[in-house]
Write a protein that holds these residues in place. Structure first.
Motif, PDB file in Angstrom:
ATOM      1  N   SER A  60       3.363   8.629   8.712  1.00 45.52           N
ATOM      2  CA  SER A  60       3.278   9.281   7.404  1.00 45.52           C
ATOM      3  C   SER A  60       3.798   8.326   6.326  1.00 45.52           C
ATOM      4  N   GLU A  61       3.408   8.602   5.100  1.00 50.52           N
ATOM      5  CA  GLU A  61       3.875   7.785   3.977  1.00 50.52           C
ATOM      6  C   GLU A  61       5.385   7.920   3.816  1.00 50.52           C
ATOM      7  N   TYR A  62       5.907   9.120   4.040  1.00 53.58           N
ATOM      8  CA  TYR A  62       7.342   9.340   3.914  1.00 53.58           C
ATOM      9  C   TYR A  62       8.109   8.463   4.894  1.00 53.58           C
ATOM     10  N   THR A 115       1.556   0.988  -3.228  1.00 54.15           N
ATOM     11  CA  THR A 115       1.088   0.532  -1.932  1.00 54.15           C
ATOM     12  C   THR A 115       2.284   0.475  -1.007  1.00 54.15           C
ATOM     13  N   TYR A 116       2.385   1.441  -0.107  1.00 51.35           N
ATOM     14  CA  TYR A 116       3.618   1.650   0.656  1.00 51.35           C
ATOM     15  C   TYR A 116       3.967   0.480   1.569  1.00 51.35           C
ATOM     16  N   GLN A 117       2.978  -0.178   2.134  1.00 46.59           N
ATOM     17  CA  GLN A 117       3.264  -1.259   3.081  1.00 46.59           C
ATOM     18  C   GLN A 117       4.012  -2.432   2.436  1.00 46.59           C
ATOM     19  N   VAL A 150      10.957   2.343  -3.908  1.00 48.61           N
ATOM     20  CA  VAL A 150      10.945   3.629  -3.208  1.00 48.61           C
ATOM     21  C   VAL A 150      11.980   4.567  -3.821  1.00 48.61           C
ATOM     22  N   THR A 174       4.997   0.096  10.232  1.00 44.84           N
ATOM     23  CA  THR A 174       3.922   1.080  10.390  1.00 44.84           C
ATOM     24  C   THR A 174       4.552   2.424  10.703  1.00 44.84           C
ATOM     25  N   SER A 201       1.666  12.922  -4.070  1.00 39.57           N
ATOM     26  CA  SER A 201       1.285  11.571  -3.656  1.00 39.57           C
ATOM     27  C   SER A 201       1.723  10.556  -4.703  1.00 39.57           C
ATOM     28  N   THR A 243       8.054   5.945  -8.324  1.00 40.33           N
ATOM     29  CA  THR A 243       8.002   6.674  -7.060  1.00 40.33           C
ATOM     30  C   THR A 243       9.404   6.806  -6.455  1.00 40.33           C
ATOM     31  N   LEU A 264       7.073   5.744   6.338  1.00 40.77           N
ATOM     32  CA  LEU A 264       6.859   4.343   6.020  1.00 40.77           C
ATOM     33  C   LEU A 264       7.821   3.899   4.918  1.00 40.77           C
ATOM     34  N   MET A 265       7.939   4.705   3.864  1.00 40.35           N
ATOM     35  CA  MET A 265       8.860   4.363   2.784  1.00 40.35           C
ATOM     36  C   MET A 265      10.305   4.389   3.274  1.00 40.35           C
TER      37      MET A 265
END
Length: 527
Positions: free
Chosen positions: A221-223, A180-182, A189, A218, A176, A169, A225-226
């Motif tokens: 968006s996923e973007y 697991t981004y968290q 990343v 938190t 997508s 990733t 978060l990463m």
């Protein structure tokens, strides 16, 4: 009935978990007669036969490497099966009875420091064995960590991320990404090189969440978060929870540093820094250290290292035995569908017994016992018969530990219904005693068998089938205990009775004769 059979032996029985990588089934190994977990992994990137073949090779290689991690905190990998279409993988693994770490996490109900440290220390220990292989987990998160009933922490899904290439990733990728981004490290990343320090970053994320009840970052968006994992500084724990020891806050911040080389050197260092927060041996938890109700305590392994299995709770010696049968309720009519389900359960169980599939035969009965108990009552004739059948199967299959409490409960139930001297109560008490003998509780087993024999002698002949079996059990148990003189007093008159009734060539007569010959020769030193 199984919904699917894999590789001719693994039966998929019931789906009990689903995640981004696939589905986990409770399964059954028909060859070794044991329950298993079967993880069915979806692979959507197969685009050609060539890619499929490469994927198959990688899958088998990673599964073999994962199986080399020898540690009780890693569920054993029993088998790896790729279906003919190359679209699904089946990992057959040890079935763990436990709870996901996710069940421990709540921002309003924080864990004791010792609980969080105990989980992290156990995970660090598991990672140390994995990194030695070397295997890097790549996707460590609460959902991949279970706490077994005895408090042992189990780390799941080693090698799965490697099999599916989830570490490719990139922050700029479209679509997508898998992962697991968290809990994703900055190097994951960016699509950089994965090292053991990658797992340490994820462990820092997990420990932060265990202590604060919230994830490190938190975002909407996923973007974003990463991006935070790459650029943002985590909030120090003591700002979220002032009672956190400063040294523990420093450890978490060290684990969460952006550059892998700036994190702790290895898992051994992490473990050593957690030691001051672990409970010492023999120290019982205080009221302040009580964790969530109904979940296993991960500190138990440190409080009582290498402790034996907890004793089965037995009724207290002062518990009164019913003096006579309780009034019987009017029998409840059995619904036609339930009657059919019970018949099918017996038939299916019988068929499985023919194949010596004891564990599954007992499980088939279990599936109908609960609905039958709800419909008819837990002490109805039909339900008690099903439970007796299940207990007997467990005993024959060698699972005396599971059969013992069932026979104890059945003996109590029959004592309430037909009285403590009734045939069914006597039989269940004797079966419970045989379970205790198998588990090494010989003194208790002998006392119970003698009590039952005394009752039988007052109700029937000393040479009735029930009395003969009890006398035989008692004599052979005494002999096994080295109590040859007492065994001889039991077995000599029993042998005379058997020869008179069935002749000296009867199988039991011959067995008793051989035991008496051993006693007379003094081979056990007590003759």
């Amino acid at each position: 009935m199984p919904q699917q059979v894999i590789s001719g032996r693994y039966e998929l029985l019931e789906q009990f978990n689903e995640g981004g990588m696939g589905v986990v089934w409770r399964g059954y190994d028909a060859v070794l007669d044991r329950p298993v977990a079967v993880k069915v992994i979806r692979q959507a990137s197969i685009t050609s036969p060539h890619v499929a073949e490469e994927f198959a090779k990688r899958f088998r290689r990673e599964a073999r490497i994962t199986a080399r991690i020898q540690h009780p905190g890693v569920p054993q990998v029993y088998d790896a099966v790729l279906d003919e279409s190359y679209e699904r993988l089946f990992l057959v693994m040890e079935l763990v009875d436990g709870m996901s770490l996710s069940a421990y996490l709540h921002p309003d109900h924080l864990l004791p420091v010792s609980w969080a440290a105990a989980v992290a220390a156990q995970v660090a220990t598991v990672l140390s064995y994995a990194h030695e292989v070397p295997v890097i987990h790549r996707d460590l998160k609460p959902g991949n960590i279970l706490v077994a009933r005895d408090g042992t922490v189990k780390v799941l899904d080693f090698g799965i991320a490697a099999i599916l290439r989830t570490d490719v990733t990139k922050l700029t990728a479209t679509g997508s990404p898998v992962g697991t981004y968290q809990y994703m490290s900055p190097e994951q990343v960016r699509g950089g090189r994965i090292t053991p320090q990658t797992d340490l970053y994820a462990l820092g994320c997990v420990l932060h969440e265990l202590l604060s009840g919230r994830v490190v970052f938190t975002a909407e968006s996923e973007y974003l978060l990463m991006s935070q994992h790459v650029n943002a500084a985590p909030t120090p724990l003591r700002q979220l929870r002032p009672d956190i020891p400063e040294a523990l806050e420093e450890l978490v911040l060290h684990l969460l540093r952006k550059a892998p080389e700036q994190r702790p050197a290895d898992t051994q260092e992490v473990y050593e820094r957690l030691l001051p927060f672990l409970p010492p041996p023999d120290q019982e938890p205080t009221a302040a250290e009580a964790g969530p109700a109904g979940v296993p305590d991960p500190t138990g392994l440190f409080r009582h290292p290498y402790a034996p299995r907890a004793r089965t709770q037995a009724p207290s010696a002062g518990s009164p035995t019913p003096a006579g049968p309780a009034p019987q309720a009017q029998p409840v009519p059995v619904p036609a569908q339930l009657r059919q389900d019970i018949k099918e359960a017996y038939d299916h169980s019988d068929a499985l017994l023919e194949e010596e599939r004891f564990a599954q035969a007992a499980e088939v009965l279990s599936e109908v016992i609960e609905p039958a108990a709800l419909a008819l009552g837990s002490e109805s004739k039909q339900v008690l018969a099903l439970r007796r059948r299940r207990a007997a199967i467990r005993l024959v299959g060698g699972d005396s530990r599971a059969a013992l409490p069932e026979f104890d409960n059945l003996a109590d139930a029959y004592a309430r219904i037909t009285g403590p001297t009734g045939e069914q109560a006597r039989t269940c008490r004797a079966q419970a005693a045989r379970c205790r003998a198998e588990l090494g509780q010989v003194t208790d087993a002998l006392a119970t068998l003698q009590d039952v024999l005394n009752v039988v002698r007052t109700l029937d002949s000393d040479v009735s089938e029930e009395a003969v079996e009890l006398r035989h059990n008692i004599g052979m148990l005494l002999l096994a205990q080295g109590r040859a003189a007492e065994a001889r007093q039991i077995l000599e008159p029993l042998h005379e009775d058997m020869c008179m009734l069935f002749g000296p060539e009867d199988e039991m007569s011959l067995e008793i004769a051989e035991a008496l010959a051993v006693i007379r020769l003094g081979l056990d030193g007590d003759g």
